[in-house]
Design a protein around this motif. Structure first.
Motif, PDB file in Angstrom:
ATOM      1  N   PHE A  43       1.005  -0.973  -0.101  1.00  0.00           N
ATOM      2  CA  PHE A  43      -0.463  -0.417  -0.360  1.00  0.00           C
ATOM      3  C   PHE A  43       1.170   1.823  -0.014  1.00  0.00           C
ATOM      4  CE2 PHE A  43      -2.715  -3.009   2.867  1.00  0.00           C
ATOM      5  CZ  PHE A  43      -3.545  -3.787   1.607  1.00  0.00           C
ATOM      6  N   ASP A  44       1.177   1.862  -1.058  1.00  0.00           N
ATOM      7  CA  ASP A  44       2.287   3.208  -0.945  1.00  0.00           C
ATOM      8  C   ASP A  44       1.872   3.726  -2.191  1.00  0.00           C
ATOM      9  OD1 ASP A  44       2.232   2.310  -4.086  1.00  0.00           O
ATOM     10  OD2 ASP A  44       4.762   1.641  -3.828  1.00  0.00           O
ATOM     11  N   TYR A  45       2.107   5.079  -2.039  1.00  0.00           N
ATOM     12  CA  TYR A  45       1.911   5.861  -2.463  1.00  0.00           C
ATOM     13  C   TYR A  45       0.963   5.244  -4.497  1.00  0.00           C
ATOM     14  CZ  TYR A  45       0.938  10.188  -5.841  1.00  0.00           C
ATOM     15  OH  TYR A  45       0.696  11.447  -6.952  1.00  0.00           O
ATOM     16  N   TRP A  46       1.792   5.044  -5.373  1.00  0.00           N
ATOM     17  CA  TRP A  46       0.421   4.569  -6.896  1.00  0.00           C
ATOM     18  C   TRP A  46      -0.707   3.278  -5.819  1.00  0.00           C
ATOM     19  CZ3 TRP A  46       2.262   7.817  -9.763  1.00  0.00           C
ATOM     20  CH2 TRP A  46       3.531   8.266  -9.977  1.00  0.00           C
ATOM     21  N   PHE A  47      -0.573   2.701  -5.175  1.00  0.00           N
ATOM     22  CA  PHE A  47      -1.318   2.035  -4.564  1.00  0.00           C
ATOM     23  C   PHE A  47      -2.533   3.192  -4.126  1.00  0.00           C
ATOM     24  CE2 PHE A  47      -4.021  -0.138  -1.851  1.00  0.00           C
ATOM     25  CZ  PHE A  47      -4.612  -0.549  -1.897  1.00  0.00           C
ATOM     26  N   PHE A  48      -2.512   3.657  -3.370  1.00  0.00           N
ATOM     27  CA  PHE A  48      -3.402   5.000  -2.619  1.00  0.00           C
ATOM     28  C   PHE A  48      -3.689   5.757  -4.270  1.00  0.00           C
ATOM     29  CE2 PHE A  48      -2.134   3.282   1.076  1.00  0.00           C
ATOM     30  CZ  PHE A  48      -3.828   2.469   2.130  1.00  0.00           C
ATOM     31  N   ALA A  49      -3.155   6.306  -4.998  1.00  0.00           N
ATOM     32  CA  ALA A  49      -3.441   7.445  -6.085  1.00  0.00           C
ATOM     33  C   ALA A  49      -3.718   7.180  -7.204  1.00  0.00           C
ATOM     34  CB  ALA A  49      -2.414   7.366  -7.179  1.00  0.00           C
ATOM     35  N   GLY A  50      -3.859   5.400  -7.265  1.00  0.00           N
ATOM     36  CA  GLY A  50      -5.398   4.030  -8.057  1.00  0.00           C
ATOM     37  C   GLY A  50      -6.143   4.343  -7.384  1.00  0.00           C
ATOM     38  N   LEU A  51      -6.173   3.689  -6.064  1.00  0.00           N
ATOM     39  CA  LEU A  51      -7.138   3.356  -4.958  1.00  0.00           C
ATOM     40  C   LEU A  51      -9.034   4.305  -5.003  1.00  0.00           C
ATOM     41  CD1 LEU A  51      -8.551   0.680  -3.686  1.00  0.00           C
ATOM     42  CD2 LEU A  51      -7.790   1.388  -1.589  1.00  0.00           C
ATOM     43  N   THR A  52      -7.829   5.453  -4.485  1.00  0.00           N
ATOM     44  CA  THR A  52      -8.856   6.502  -4.337  1.00  0.00           C
ATOM     45  C   THR A  52      -9.268   6.796  -5.780  1.00  0.00           C
ATOM     46  OG1 THR A  52      -6.545   8.468  -4.794  1.00  0.00           O
ATOM     47  CG2 THR A  52      -7.407   7.198  -3.420  1.00  0.00           C
ATOM     48  N   GLY A  53      -9.039   6.519  -6.792  1.00  0.00           N
ATOM     49  CA  GLY A  53      -9.527   7.162  -8.836  1.00  0.00           C
ATOM     50  C   GLY A  53      -8.678   8.189  -9.267  1.00  0.00           C
ATOM     51  N   ASP A  54      -7.906   9.154  -8.432  1.00  0.00           N
ATOM     52  CA  ASP A  54      -6.910  10.257  -8.850  1.00  0.00           C
ATOM     53  C   ASP A  54      -6.272  10.258  -9.704  1.00  0.00           C
ATOM     54  OD1 ASP A  54      -8.316  10.976  -6.493  1.00  0.00           O
ATOM     55  OD2 ASP A  54      -6.467  11.395  -5.001  1.00  0.00           O
ATOM     56  N   ASN A  55      -5.458   9.242  -9.858  1.00  0.00           N
ATOM     57  CA  ASN A  55      -4.747   8.912 -11.494  1.00  0.00           C
ATOM     58  C   ASN A  55      -5.111   8.283 -12.152  1.00  0.00           C
ATOM     59  OD1 ASN A  55      -1.827   9.248 -10.509  1.00  0.00           O
ATOM     60  ND2 ASN A  55      -1.248   7.542 -10.103  1.00  0.00           N
ATOM     61  N   PHE A  56      -6.732   8.231 -11.914  1.00  0.00           N
ATOM     62  CA  PHE A  56      -7.360   8.166 -13.655  1.00  0.00           C
ATOM     63  C   PHE A  56      -8.558   9.346 -14.009  1.00  0.00           C
ATOM     64  CE2 PHE A  56      -6.637   3.898 -11.357  1.00  0.00           C
ATOM     65  CZ  PHE A  56      -6.221   3.009 -12.614  1.00  0.00           C
ATOM     66  N   THR A  57      -9.446  10.154 -13.124  1.00  0.00           N
ATOM     67  CA  THR A  57      -9.902  10.593 -12.775  1.00  0.00           C
ATOM     68  C   THR A  57      -9.646  12.354 -13.037  1.00  0.00           C
ATOM     69  OG1 THR A  57     -11.366   9.656 -11.413  1.00  0.00           O
ATOM     70  CG2 THR A  57     -12.245  11.242 -12.458  1.00  0.00           C
ATOM     71  N   GLN A  58     -10.087  12.924 -14.462  1.00  0.00           N
ATOM     72  CA  GLN A  58     -10.105  14.978 -14.912  1.00  0.00           C
ATOM     73  C   GLN A  58     -11.151  15.192 -13.600  1.00  0.00           C
ATOM     74  OE1 GLN A  58      -7.711  15.976 -16.336  1.00  0.00           O
ATOM     75  NE2 GLN A  58      -8.859  17.666 -15.940  1.00  0.00           N
ATOM     76  N   ILE A  59     -10.730  16.205 -12.957  1.00  0.00           N
ATOM     77  CA  ILE A  59     -11.568  16.918 -12.671  1.00  0.00           C
ATOM     78  C   ILE A  59     -11.830  18.296 -13.003  1.00  0.00           C
ATOM     79  CG2 ILE A  59     -11.067  15.889 -10.214  1.00  0.00           C
ATOM     80  CD1 ILE A  59      -8.867  18.311  -9.974  1.00  0.00           C
ATOM     81  N   TYR A  60     -12.973  19.116 -12.508  1.00  0.00           N
ATOM     82  CA  TYR A  60     -13.352  20.610 -12.976  1.00  0.00           C
ATOM     83  C   TYR A  60     -14.656  20.806 -12.035  1.00  0.00           C
ATOM     84  CZ  TYR A  60     -14.226  24.623 -15.490  1.00  0.00           C
ATOM     85  OH  TYR A  60     -14.329  26.081 -16.278  1.00  0.00           O
ATOM     86  N   SER A  61     -13.803  22.128 -11.729  1.00  0.00           N
ATOM     87  CA  SER A  61     -14.811  23.039 -11.183  1.00  0.00           C
ATOM     88  C   SER A  61     -16.218  23.738 -11.357  1.00  0.00           C
ATOM     89  CB  SER A  61     -13.944  23.615  -9.698  1.00  0.00           C
ATOM     90  OG  SER A  61     -14.998  23.633  -8.624  1.00  0.00           O
TER      91      SER A  61
END
Length: 360
Positions: A43-61
């Motif tokens: 469970f390192d940085y890259w694992f959590f970046a995938g698990l949270t969806g951050d590394n997959f998901t575009q954002i826009y406010s």
């Protein structure tokens, strides 16, 4: 008789996120560091970046700056902090997100909890720094204390040494939150169960369409984040913005950072998901799609976002120019199509899998 320590600090301090390596989402660095302290290897940085969806998901406010990642957006709404607890639950761990208002109502008790955790070798995650003299923001970890808790030590992002902050600065007695964002501290407790790693990866990939579909009056994720961003530029919104009021990070560059980070940042998680779940052979195509978004960003024969002036090099003039901005708009729609393709591949696999299970 138990004698309390006056000070203590975790021994294994190091930067929790290295931006030069594409580690741009700080919560994931905090979570990875915490799991390192608990002895977890997977469970390192890259694992959590995938698990949270951050590394997959575009954002826009659609209104104001809400942070740098999908997780930041999801907890920017009131009382959504259980999302953070769910992340650790998916890893088999109990956790509690204590809202800032609750901490302020009993400062001494929660400071004692922090000290207890540090004495056990476990950091505490936070995302609010009160009246911080160091000007810090976003996610960090409490890693030590001094003077019996009157001073706390924390680190964030790529800091190699912790900063100290007085309790009165971190938790001012008259402090009040300014918005609905879920500010607070995260205490991760005991491991409740051993989760199957392959299933964690599998569930994350198969649930991406649900994450990409999130949209409300405040923000939007996934393919429609690109389309909403493009529509904002195409509408002529920036023609009304004066140079003195142009915050390029909040209005544009944060979204470029997101797409650039994700174009390569998700590859390791996808490769691990495929290795653990070889039946998910469509993942190879998803890797290719995100690679393509990287080319759209910065390597597309002179038509990429950077080449046409819509990337990290953005200027207000480029967004106002009626001849240039259609190029930026068109390129953002190309990104949206890529995200549609990712969703289509996952849904196609899920449908086929459901039919196969039904036949059995």
């Amino acid at each position: 008789m138990n004698i309390k320590q006056s000070n203590n600090i975790l021994p294994n301090l190091h930067p929790i996120a290295r931006e030069e390596h594409g580690e741009n989402y700080w919560f994931n660095g905090c979570a990875g560091y915490l799991m390192e302290c608990l002895g977890e290897k997977d469970f390192d940085y890259w694992f959590f970046a995938g698990l949270t969806g951050d590394n997959f998901t575009q954002i826009y406010s659609k209104d104001y700056f809400r942070g740098n990642s999908a997780l930041d957006y999801l907890i920017s709404e009131k009382n959504k902090h259980e999302i953070v607890e769910l992340i650790f639950s998916n890893c088999g761990y109990a956790s509690t997100f204590v809202p800032l208002k609750q901490i302020l109502s009993n400062r001494e008790m929660y400071v004692q909890m922090v000290m207890s955790y540090i004495d056990k070798g476990v950091p505490v995650i936070l995302n609010d720094y009160g009246k911080n003299p160091h000007g810090r923001f976003s996610w960090g970890v409490l890693v030590g204390y001094a003077d019996f808790g009157k001073t706390l030590l924390y680190t964030g992002a790529d800091a190699s040494e912790p900063d100290s902050i007085s309790l009165e600065d971190l938790l001012p007695k008259n402090y009040a939150e300014e918005d609905e964002y879920c500010h607070g501290w995260v205490f991760v407790g005991e491991k409740l169960e051993e989760k199957e790693l392959a299933k964690i990866y599998r569930n994350r990939i198969l649930s991406l369409p649900d994450l990409f579909a999130i949209e409300n009056e405040k923000f939007v994720l996934g393919a429609n984040a690109f389309r909403t961003w493009a529509d904002k530029i195409d509408s002529g919104f920036f023609e009304q913005v004066q140079a003195v009021n142009f915050d390029n990070w909040a209005l544009h560059t944060v979204y470029v950072c997101c797409l650039a980070t994700n174009s390569g940042g998700c590859k390791g998680f996808l490769e691990q998901a495929l290795e653990l779940n070889p039946d998910m052979d469509f993942i190879g195509e998803i890797i290719d799609i995100y690679t393509e978004t990287g080319q759209y960003w910065n390597n597309d024969y002179g038509t990429d976002l950077e080449a046409i002036g819509g990337g990290f090099n953005i200027t207000l003039e480029a967004l106002q120019n009626k001849e240039n901005r259609p190029k930026i708009v068109s390129k953002l729609h190309d990104f949206a199509i890529c995200m549609d393709e990712v969703v289509s591949l996952i849904n196609k696999f899920k449908t086929a899998n459901q039919r196969r299970n039904y036949d059995i």
